[in-house]
Design an enzyme around this catalytic site. Sequence first.
Site, PDB file in Angstrom:
ATOM      1  N   ASN A  33     -28.538 -40.833  20.102  1.00 44.18           N
ATOM      2  CA  ASN A  33     -28.153 -40.870  21.505  1.00 44.18           C
ATOM      3  C   ASN A  33     -26.727 -40.344  21.645  1.00 44.18           C
ATOM      4  OD1 ASN A  33     -30.335 -42.369  22.954  1.00 44.18           O
ATOM      5  ND2 ASN A  33     -29.890 -43.919  21.410  1.00 44.18           N
ATOM      6  N   CYS A  74     -35.431 -41.832  18.624  1.00 51.06           N
ATOM      7  CA  CYS A  74     -36.676 -42.418  19.104  1.00 51.06           C
ATOM      8  C   CYS A  74     -37.659 -42.400  17.943  1.00 51.06           C
ATOM      9  CB  CYS A  74     -37.235 -41.641  20.294  1.00 51.06           C
ATOM     10  SG  CYS A  74     -38.855 -42.242  20.798  1.00 51.06           S
ATOM     11  N   HIS A  96     -29.902 -39.626  30.764  1.00 51.43           N
ATOM     12  CA  HIS A  96     -29.861 -40.128  29.383  1.00 51.43           C
ATOM     13  C   HIS A  96     -30.011 -38.914  28.459  1.00 51.43           C
ATOM     14  CE1 HIS A  96     -31.247 -43.239  26.279  1.00 51.43           C
ATOM     15  NE2 HIS A  96     -31.623 -42.103  25.717  1.00 51.43           N
ATOM     16  N   ASP A 106     -31.708 -49.367  22.731  1.00 53.43           N
ATOM     17  CA  ASP A 106     -32.147 -48.044  22.259  1.00 53.43           C
ATOM     18  C   ASP A 106     -31.524 -47.705  20.904  1.00 53.43           C
ATOM     19  OD1 ASP A 106     -33.132 -45.482  22.097  1.00 53.43           O
ATOM     20  OD2 ASP A 106     -32.167 -44.732  23.899  1.00 53.43           O
TER      21      ASP A 106
HETATM   22 MG    MG Z   1     -32.354 -42.569  23.662  1.00 57.59          MG
END
Ligand code: MG
Length: 293
Positions: free
Chosen positions: A254, A245, A212, A22
């Site tokens: 994140n 993203c 998350h 990610d």
């Molecule tokens: Mg993420």
Amino acid sequence: MDAGAKFNFMNQIQVNEVGPRDGLQNIDTILNIGERLQLIQSLERAGINSLEVGSFVNPKAVPAMANTDALLEKLVNSNSDYSVLIPNIYGYELAKINKVKEVCLVLCATESMNKENINKSIKDTIVEFKEIINRAKKDQIKTKIYISVAFECPYEGLVSSEYVYDLTKKFLSYGINEVVIADTIGAGKPDQVKKLFRRLVKDFGPSDFSAHFHDTRQLALSNVKAAMEEGISKFDSCIAGLGGCPFAPGASGNLATEDLVSMLHKEGYETGISEEMLKKSIDLVSNFINLKN
Ligand code: MG
């Protein structure tokens, strides 16, 4: 929650590192297989033993994750738990050929976001994912689904927690091993997190869930705490807070692994992770990025 209750209740929190997938997928710099491997091994040396390491998606769409098969070959002797993201049955078959033990699916909780992410309706995605889950059960491969934009969508605004609950319930009935509630754009607030997890945990228990969070509005740690208060003990995080993203406007980093681990340790929880060693992983990834820019 007082300290005594906390220790009786749970003092071990599992951190699932998503930086190698990610994180790296959502930065401009593309690392080669050797660099991706070095990052994973550095994170393992810091004590992380659950990692999302790559994906089987179209390398033209996501060049940073190309050659995940070659990476996996180099990881065969490790004892860590590795997961790999797959978007469809074709990706599942690649994961299976490459002996992946856990696959991650992503379903967005709004039509617009799901279309943006994998160019399919939610209904068609559910049909395909159900088939993947059935195959995975036979192949003894674990499945995990991310319910993405679980609180708010950049295109459709507030997401109904009732709908997220229904999607979760549906996938649990299909036999999914884990449901990750994902606040893809970091718009969730602690009261929303508490409300959703309270209901899920009441009906299904805490063990099949994780969360998350993104730090877009500096609420990621508060949201982690809110989820922990409802019994959740598994969280995603990403070294150095890389990524966001690419398909979601406004989705900045994140939750950083070092922030999560530091908060958990300060609050008296155990993670098995060394904060000192995490700094080396941050240095490593910073060097890779700086050298190429
Ligand atoms: Mg993420």
